[in-house]
Write an enzyme that holds these catalytic residues in place. Structure first.
Site, PDB file in Angstrom:
ATOM      1  N   ASP A   1       0.887  -1.093   0.067  1.00  0.00           N
ATOM      2  CA  ASP A   1       0.065  -0.125  -0.005  1.00  0.00           C
ATOM      3  C   ASP A   1       0.965   1.266  -0.239  1.00  0.00           C
ATOM      4  OD1 ASP A   1      -2.458   1.551   0.562  1.00  0.00           O
ATOM      5  OD2 ASP A   1      -3.297  -0.377   1.203  1.00  0.00           O
TER       6      ASP A   1
ATOM      7  N   ASP B   1      -2.918   4.545  -2.199  1.00  0.00           N
ATOM      8  CA  ASP B   1      -4.224   5.335  -1.500  1.00  0.00           C
ATOM      9  C   ASP B   1      -4.379   6.544  -1.924  1.00  0.00           C
ATOM     10  OD1 ASP B   1      -5.584   4.838   1.418  1.00  0.00           O
ATOM     11  OD2 ASP B   1      -4.514   6.841   1.597  1.00  0.00           O
TER      12      ASP B   1
ATOM     13  N   GLU C   1      -6.205   4.173  -5.931  1.00  0.00           N
ATOM     14  CA  GLU C   1      -7.882   4.258  -5.280  1.00  0.00           C
ATOM     15  C   GLU C   1      -8.498   5.434  -5.980  1.00  0.00           C
ATOM     16  OE1 GLU C   1      -9.850   4.467  -0.998  1.00  0.00           O
ATOM     17  OE2 GLU C   1      -7.824   5.268  -1.063  1.00  0.00           O
TER      18      GLU C   1
ATOM     19  N   HIS D   1     -11.390  -3.094   2.911  1.00  0.00           N
ATOM     20  CA  HIS D   1     -11.517  -2.788   4.580  1.00  0.00           C
ATOM     21  C   HIS D   1     -11.991  -1.321   4.740  1.00  0.00           C
ATOM     22  CE1 HIS D   1      -8.398  -0.235   2.364  1.00  0.00           C
ATOM     23  NE2 HIS D   1      -8.232   0.321   3.673  1.00  0.00           N
ATOM     24  N   ASP D   2     -12.546  -0.730   3.706  1.00  0.00           N
ATOM     25  CA  ASP D   2     -13.382   0.451   3.954  1.00  0.00           C
ATOM     26  C   ASP D   2     -14.882   0.410   3.909  1.00  0.00           C
ATOM     27  OD1 ASP D   2     -11.214   1.869   4.587  1.00  0.00           O
ATOM     28  OD2 ASP D   2     -10.856   2.488   2.254  1.00  0.00           O
TER      29      ASP D   2
HETATM   30  C1  GLC Z   1      -8.155   5.036   2.015  1.00  0.00           C
HETATM   31  C2  GLC Z   1      -7.909   4.043   2.843  1.00  0.00           C
HETATM   32  C3  GLC Z   1      -8.757   4.375   4.072  1.00  0.00           C
HETATM   33  C4  GLC Z   1      -7.929   5.346   4.697  1.00  0.00           C
HETATM   34  C5  GLC Z   1      -7.785   6.657   3.923  1.00  0.00           C
HETATM   35  C6  GLC Z   1      -7.102   7.634   4.241  1.00  0.00           C
HETATM   36  O1  GLC Z   1      -9.424   5.564   1.524  1.00  0.00           O
HETATM   37  O2  GLC Z   1      -8.418   2.868   2.183  1.00  0.00           O
HETATM   38  O3  GLC Z   1      -8.612   3.181   4.879  1.00  0.00           O
HETATM   39  O4  GLC Z   1      -8.677   5.581   5.978  1.00  0.00           O
HETATM   40  O5  GLC Z   1      -7.340   6.263   2.473  1.00  0.00           O
HETATM   41  O6  GLC Z   1      -5.550   7.081   4.161  1.00  0.00           O
END
Ligand code: GLC
Ligand code: CA
Length: 561
Positions: free
Chosen positions: A98, A194, A251, A324-325
């Site tokens: 990540d 991310d 992402e 995970h979100d």
């Molecule tokens: C992304 C991650 C999440 C995190 C956010 C800030 O969305 O997947 O878990 O809280 O970024 O880094």
């Protein structure tokens, strides 16, 4: 044509805190992951995406990094990591990490120096202003916090402990690329990036339109898909990515198909693919994502169809419904009542993974793991859920009971409860006290029970993933949805040359006729042909004319000789 390896690979996402604890401290760790590589190989996984294991004060479970080149002691040591990487490769799998570079932790040395009263070369590593604008943090409140030492406000789109890096500063970019190259030389196989769509901010730092975005909050249009984001990624590609045989996935928060074609376009030299979130963020209530509403099936269909169609020939899709979100997909998109859970989890996997793109499986999804029912907010850990709970309850917008219901439905801890391995204490996850409660349904819902059981969700995933690899039309063929207006059925074709598959899924608990899909007309156009079942989620097949509750079937078109 030789295709890139990441296009027919299956990716499995590991959330390390919740995967396997090896030393009894209640927190999953790297050595825990090493215990399960055979399990992943056996499932049909090619690539592991490891959520952050770097040094971090854990304000946002590792997404707040204080040292990019060190491992958090909770997870082990760099030696443990090196061993993991080596063993993943020995298993014939790959490992991607990540990359969290929109922000660091406020405990990162860069920020410490940047926030000090004296002038240092780190002064412009973050975004400092004398006055805040109206931008909102995605985790409630203003996106600006006053720093006493420096006497200015810094920007943090996430928590106060996650200051945004200033990508306009070339030194920041050089440091990020240096760190990425360091990991590349170690031998990792790529990065998941991310919130990469947020790294470039509109330099006016003007107020955003008030209430401009129900989901991301005021100001978001000024930093999502910002003015220089593609320039930065092309630079990153030149400086780092092209040095390695990597896979990269961004992402894509706030990314639509037009933007995705820029981030991941085949000729753009940026990233390999993006995650898009429209389908998992479709259900909304008066408090935005905090709702117990279910997603609207027709809209989800429309979204998936649009992503398949708009990217065709131009960019590559990532296929996911769980991470995970978000809450567990069987609870959100299918039916987690015990009589339908396994059936509908399998149906959902057919619906998604027979589309074109790279499949992503989130840990436990392959077992049909479900949402966790918390009886009190104190059972939970997620900073987003806790902040929102406090905010909306204190503001009197919702009762505590109602808000807990929403958190149980949409909160991130639903997918973060420990992996359910067996019926031992804490589902075999830990001998200590788990950092987050184990879902009590592990007594019947666990990996050990499913491995080798011919009709389990796990076995079905194995079969489905193996079939995918064996079917060129599924990997590379064209895609066409039919029956777009049908309120219960999802139906599409995948075709390449003479090979045609029909994917049929019933998203309801009632039997559905396929009459309105006019399937006969579809085959007549192909000469004399009939449909033969390849794989389905019921033990026995039947005709293509109807679908039983939550039935999902892959049909192959056969020509009569
Ligand atoms: C992304 C991650 C999440 C995190 C956010 C800030 O969305 O997947 O878990 O809280 O970024 O880094
Ligand atoms: Ca541990």
């Amino acid at each position: 044509m030789k295709q890139e390896w990441w296009k027919d690979a299956v990716v499995y996402q590991i959330y390390p805190r919740s995967f396997q604890d090896s030393n009894g401290d209640g927190i999953g760790d790297i050595n825990g992951i090493r215990m399960h590589l055979d399990y992943l190989k056996n499932l049909g996984v090619d690539v592991i995406w490891l959520c952050p294991v770097y040094k971090s004060p854990n304000a946002d479970n590792g997404y707040d990094i204080s040292d990019y080149q060190d491992i958090h002691p909770d997870f082990g040591t760099m030696e443990d990591f090196d061993r993991l990487l080596q063993e993943v490769h020995e298993h014939g799998m790959k490992l991607i990490m990540d990359l969290v570079v929109n922000h660091t932790s406020d405990e990162h040395p860069w920020f410490r120096k940047s926030s000090s009263a004296e002038a240092t070369s780190y002064d412009d590593y973050y975004i400092w202003k004398d006055r805040p604008n109206n931008w909102k943090s995605r985790f409630q409140g203003s996106a600006w916090t006053y720093d006493e030492k420096r006497g200015q406000y810094y920007l943090h789109i996430y928590t106060v402990k996650q200051p945004d890096l200033n990508w306009e500063n070339e030194a920041v970019r050089r440091d990020v690329y240096k760190m990425m190259n360091w990991w590349g030389k170690k031998g990792i196989d790529g990065f998941r990036m991310d919130v990469i769509s947020m790294i470039s901010k509109d330099q006016s730092y003007a107020d955003g339109p008030v209430g401009e975005h129900e989901q991301f909050g005021d100001g978001s249009s000024m930093y999502i898909n910002g003015p220089r984001v593609h320039e930065f990624l092309q630079e990153m590609n030149r400086e780092v990515i092209q040095n390695f045989d990597w896979m990269t996935v961004g992402e894509g928060v706030g990314v639509d198909t037009r933007e995705a074609r820029l981030y991941a376009g085949f000729d753009r030299k940026e990233l390999n693919m993006m995650f898009q979130f429209e389908h998992v963020e479709q259900a909304k209530g008066p408090l935005g994502k905090w709702t117990d509403r279910k997603p609207d099936f027709l809209r989800v269909k429309e979204i998936l169809d649009r992503w398949q169609t708009d990217l065709e020939g131009k960019a590559w899709n990532s296929l996911f419904v769980e991470n995970h979100d978000y809450a567990r997909s069987v609870s959100t998109f299918a039916d987690d009542r015990e009589e339908y859970r396994e059936l509908s989890a399998k149906m959902l996997s057919i619906a998604l993974y027979m589309m074109k793109g790279t499949p992503y499986i989130y840990q436990g999804q392959e077992l049909g793991m479900t949402n966790y029912h918390a009886f009190s907010i104190d059972e939970l850990q997620d900073v987003e859920s806790k902040n929102a709970y406090q905010f909306y309850v204190n503001a009197g917008e919702v009762s505590p009971e109602e808000m807990l219901k929403y958190v149980n439905c949409a909160g991130r801890d639903n997918s973060r409860t420990p992996m359910q391995w067996n019926t031992e204490e804490n589902a075999g996850f830990t001998h200590g006290t788990p950092w987050l409660p184990v879902n009590p349904n592990y007594m019947y819902l666990n990996a050990e029970e499913q491995i080798g059981r011919t009709d389990s969700v796990f076995t079905f995933y194995q079969q489905l993933l193996a079939f995918r690899k064996s079917a060129p039309a599924i990997l590379w063929g064209s895609y066409r949805m039919i029956g777009k207006e049908h309120k219960q059925l999802l139906a599409y074709f995948r075709t390449m040359g003479e090979e045609t598959y029909l994917i049929l899924c019933n998203f309801s608990e009632k039997e559905q006729s396929t009459d309105t899909l006019k399937l006969r007309q579809q085959t007549e156009a192909q000469g004399k042909a009939y449909w033969k079942q390849v794989l389905g989620n019921y033990p026995s097949g039947h005709s293509v004319d109807m679908l039983r509750p939550y039935e999902g079937v892959i049909w192959k078109m056969e020509k009569e000789s």
